[in-house]
Structure formats: structure tokens, C-alpha cells
Design an enzyme around this catalytic site. Structure first.
Site, PDB file in Angstrom:
ATOM      1  N   GLY A 140      95.179 -82.431  40.335  1.00 11.60           N
ATOM      2  CA  GLY A 140      94.402 -83.596  40.748  1.00 11.60           C
ATOM      3  C   GLY A 140      93.421 -83.303  41.866  1.00 11.60           C
ATOM      4  CG  HIS A 146      89.924 -79.849  38.538  1.00 10.04           C
ATOM      5  ND1 HIS A 146      89.678 -80.203  39.837  1.00 10.04           N
ATOM      6  CD2 HIS A 146      91.072 -79.112  38.568  1.00 10.04           C
ATOM      7  CE1 HIS A 146      90.629 -79.724  40.624  1.00 10.04           C
ATOM      8  NE2 HIS A 146      91.488 -79.052  39.884  1.00 10.04           N
ATOM      9  N   GLY A 166      91.126 -71.980  34.722  1.00 11.44           N
ATOM     10  CA  GLY A 166      89.926 -71.508  35.404  1.00 11.44           C
ATOM     11  C   GLY A 166      90.049 -70.055  35.843  1.00 11.44           C
ATOM     12  CE  LYS A 194      89.743 -71.412  43.764  1.00 14.68           C
ATOM     13  NZ  LYS A 194      90.922 -72.233  43.726  1.00 14.68           N
ATOM     14  CG  MET A 246      83.172 -76.486  43.280  1.00 16.20           C
ATOM     15  SD  MET A 246      82.735 -77.857  42.231  1.00 16.20           S
ATOM     16  CE  MET A 246      81.020 -78.004  42.671  1.00 16.20           C
TER      17      MET A 246
HETATM   18  P1  AMP Z   1      94.407 -76.922  40.293  1.00 15.32           P
HETATM   19  O1  AMP Z   1      94.223 -78.408  40.238  1.00 15.32           O
HETATM   20  O2  AMP Z   1      93.858 -76.285  41.526  1.00 15.32           O
HETATM   21  O3  AMP Z   1      95.809 -76.487  39.944  1.00 15.32           O
HETATM   22  O4  AMP Z   1      93.485 -76.353  39.130  1.00 15.32           O
HETATM   23  C1  AMP Z   1      93.631 -76.775  37.799  1.00 15.32           C
HETATM   24  C2  AMP Z   1      92.826 -75.859  36.912  1.00 15.32           C
HETATM   25  O5  AMP Z   1      91.452 -75.922  37.293  1.00 15.32           O
HETATM   26  C3  AMP Z   1      93.255 -74.392  37.037  1.00 15.32           C
HETATM   27  O6  AMP Z   1      93.229 -73.796  35.746  1.00 15.32           O
HETATM   28  C4  AMP Z   1      92.200 -73.814  37.925  1.00 15.32           C
HETATM   29  O7  AMP Z   1      91.990 -72.435  37.731  1.00 15.32           O
HETATM   30  C5  AMP Z   1      90.978 -74.608  37.509  1.00 15.32           C
HETATM   31  N1  AMP Z   1      89.969 -74.590  38.570  1.00 15.32           N
HETATM   32  C6  AMP Z   1      90.150 -74.907  39.880  1.00 15.32           C
HETATM   33  N2  AMP Z   1      89.015 -74.703  40.573  1.00 15.32           N
HETATM   34  C7  AMP Z   1      88.092 -74.249  39.681  1.00 15.32           C
HETATM   35  C8  AMP Z   1      86.718 -73.848  39.787  1.00 15.32           C
HETATM   36  N3  AMP Z   1      86.060 -73.883  40.943  1.00 15.32           N
HETATM   37  N4  AMP Z   1      86.079 -73.441  38.662  1.00 15.32           N
HETATM   38  C9  AMP Z   1      86.752 -73.389  37.479  1.00 15.32           C
HETATM   39  N5  AMP Z   1      88.044 -73.755  37.324  1.00 15.32           N
HETATM   40  C10 AMP Z   1      88.702 -74.170  38.406  1.00 15.32           C
END
Ligand code: AMP
Length: 282
Positions: free
Chosen positions: A29, A35, A145, A147, A182
Site C-alpha cells: 500500500g 506500483h 518491480g 526495484k 519511487m
Molecule cells: P511494496 O508495496 O513496496 O511491497 O511494493 C510492491 C511491489 O511494487 C513490489 O513488487 C515492488 O518491487 C514494486 N515497486 C515498488 N517500488 C517500485 C518502483 N519504484 N518501480 C517499480 N516497481 C516498484
């Protein structure tokens, strides 16, 4: 768009549409364009898209930022509705981890270096929650992602090892105007920390340029990364790494596909970033 906080309800929505392809984007979230890039790709490639929003307690160590992790479900839901998402799964921790919960998923070798060294319990938490979410949503494709490069590798390994019947899609890192990757955590940076943060991606880019110019000595490049990040006095390097992009083994002489990655503390906030470079064609 249906919002389900209940496992059985989410399953029922999924099973109503069993003939269609389902894309799935697991998140914690506090959504941003990174995302949303995953969500858009899923909406493009699948007939239905599910997103989960769950700040998973088991992937945070006791001294990490679980309590302070940013949350804003109402805002997230508005963003997801605009993207044409069909199902948002927002479970409560007590329904995910019931009182007698006792099974975990541990992906061995690829969980150990890099993030795993700094956060030894992290990937067991990640693999377990992602396995559970895969079993609940039963997606055709799941989107992650770049990242979180090591996370994608750990999940791919789990999918292979445990025969999950789905495809993993890894999407490029989305960045701010000044190159900072991000992250939901970026809002927690002070103004000064935010101003220093672009050194992370700048260092990765400069390292890639040195490789393109012919440098192959990994120790020299790692020393350069340390020095480059240290230019920002607020930044404290957790690790810098030049590793094989598949096995995540640290390299001494560069060759093949190389993951250039780092984790940096700005104050209490820990940020990670990476770039991948194919050294043989660089
Ligand atoms: P998180 O909410 O941080 O667990 O991220 C959820 C998904 O979004 C994960 O697969 C992350 O790798 C992806 N994600 C987070 N930040 C980025 C970004 N800046 N660019 C691409 N994907 C991202």
C-alpha cells in the site's frame, strides 16, 4: 471494483471468474507510480486484475519500521479504481496469521546475500506471505518491480521449487524526476535527506558508466561506490554490491549479467536501488 478484507470473499470473487486470466500485484500500500506501473501492465495483459494491500508484519524485524510504515487505504483505493482494478484484497493480520499458524517458506541460497545479510528474517516473511497470497488469488500472472531485484529472484525460485502454476513478470523501476527510485518510504525522508537521496541512483549510473568504459575490477568499483555515496555526508552505506544477476554471488572480475545494487541509510530510512548491466555487450 470489489474490496475484500476477507479471505473467503476474495477467493469467491476469483472463483466466479475462473475461466479468465487474472493478473495479481501484491503490495504493502501507500501506492505510487511504481506500483501503478505494475497495475497497468497487469490490466493490459489480463482480463482481470487483483491487487493486495497488506503491510506484512513477518517481513519486518523487531527494530524495523513496521509501525511507522506509511498507510492510507482510502487514497490507495481511489487510485486503484481509476486503473480499472477488479479486486482489492485488504486482509487483517489476524486472519492471515491465525493463532495456530506454524508453516513458513524459506528459499535458501538466493535469500542469503545482500538484503538477506542485513535483514536475515526478511525473505522468509516475504516468501511465506507471497505463497499464501498466490494460494488465495490463484493468479495467472503476478507482477513485481525490478526495484526489489532480490525479491523477484527469491519469488521466481519459490515458484519453480514449489510448482506454483503462474508466470512471474518483473517490471522496470519507476523513478522521480531526479532519479530517486519511487518508494512508499520516501515520504518519511526529511527535506535534507530527500535532497541527498539522488546520490544513490547517480552512483549506480556512474558505476555502470565505468563498466561501459571498460572497468572490470569489482573491488575497485565497490570502493568507488562507497566513496561516491559518502559525498553526501547524511548517507550511510549499508552495502554496495556487484553480483551475478541470477545467483547473486558477489563477483571479483565482472562478466555476464551484473546486478549493481546498494542499500543506504538516510537518517533512519533505509533505501535500496539497483541497475542491471550486461557486461559482455557493454
Ligand atoms: P511494496 O508495496 O513496496 O511491497 O511494493 C510492491 C511491489 O511494487 C513490489 O513488487 C515492488 O518491487 C514494486 N515497486 C515498488 N517500488 C517500485 C518502483 N519504484 N518501480 C517499480 N516497481 C516498484
Amino acid at each position: 471494483m470489489i474490496v475484500a478484507d476477507d479471505i473467503e470473499k476474495a477467493r469467491a470473487i476469483r472463483l466466479r471468474d475462473t475461466e479468465r486470466s487474472w493478473g495479481f500485484v501484491p503490495t504493502m500500500g501507500y501506492l505510487h507510480e511504481g506500483h501503478l506501473s505494475l497495475v497497468r501492465r497487469s490490466v493490459e495483459e489480463n482480463e482481470r486484475t487483483a491487487v493486495s494491500i497488506f503491510v506484512n508484519p513477518t517481513q519486518f524485524a523487531p527494530d524495523e519500521d513496521f509501525e511507522r510504515y506509511p498507510r492510507d487505504l482510502d487514497r490507495d483505493l481511489v487510485m486503484l479504481k481509476k486503473e480499472g482494478v477488479d479486486l482489492v484484497f485488504t486482509p487483517q493480520a489476524k486472519s492471515i496469521y491465525t493463532e495456530d499458524f506454524q508453516t513458513t517458506v524459506k528459499v535458501q541460497e538466493v535469500s542469503k546475500p545482500l538484503e538477506g545479510r542485513s535483514r536475515p528474517t526478511h525473505f522468509e516473511g516475504v516468501a511465506t506471505i507471497v505463497a499464501k497470497l498466490f494460494n488465495i488469488i490463484e493468479p495467472t500472472r503476478a507482477y513485481f518491480g525490478q526495484k526489489d531485484a532480490q525479491q523477484s529472484i527469491v519469488i521466481r525460485q519459490m515458484v519453480r521449487d514449489l510448482n506454483f502454476n503462474l508466470e512471474i513478470v518483473v517490471c522496470p523501476t519507476v523513478r522521480e524526476f531526479d532519479g530517486l527510485a519511487m518508494s512508499s518510504r520516501n515520504v518519511r525522508l526529511s527535506q535534507e535527506e530527500r535532497a541527498a537521496a539522488p546520490i544513490i541512483f547517480r552512483t549506480l549510473q556512474l558505476t555502470a558508466q565505468m563498466i561501459e568504459a571498460g572497468e572490470r575490477d569489482a573491488d575497485r568499483l565497490r570502493a568507488f561506490m562507497q566513496e561516491s555515496i559518502a559525498i553526501e555526508t547524511m548517507a550511510r552505506v549499508d552495502y554496495v554490491s556487484l553480483a551475478d544477476a541470477d545467483t547473486l554471488r558477489e563477483l571479483s572480475h565482472l562478466g555476464g549479467t551484473v546486478l549493481i545494487s546498494t542499500a543506504v541509510f538516510l537518517g533512519k530510512i533505509r533505501l535500496i536501488d539497483n541497475v542491471i548491466i550486461d557486461v559482455d555487450t557493454a
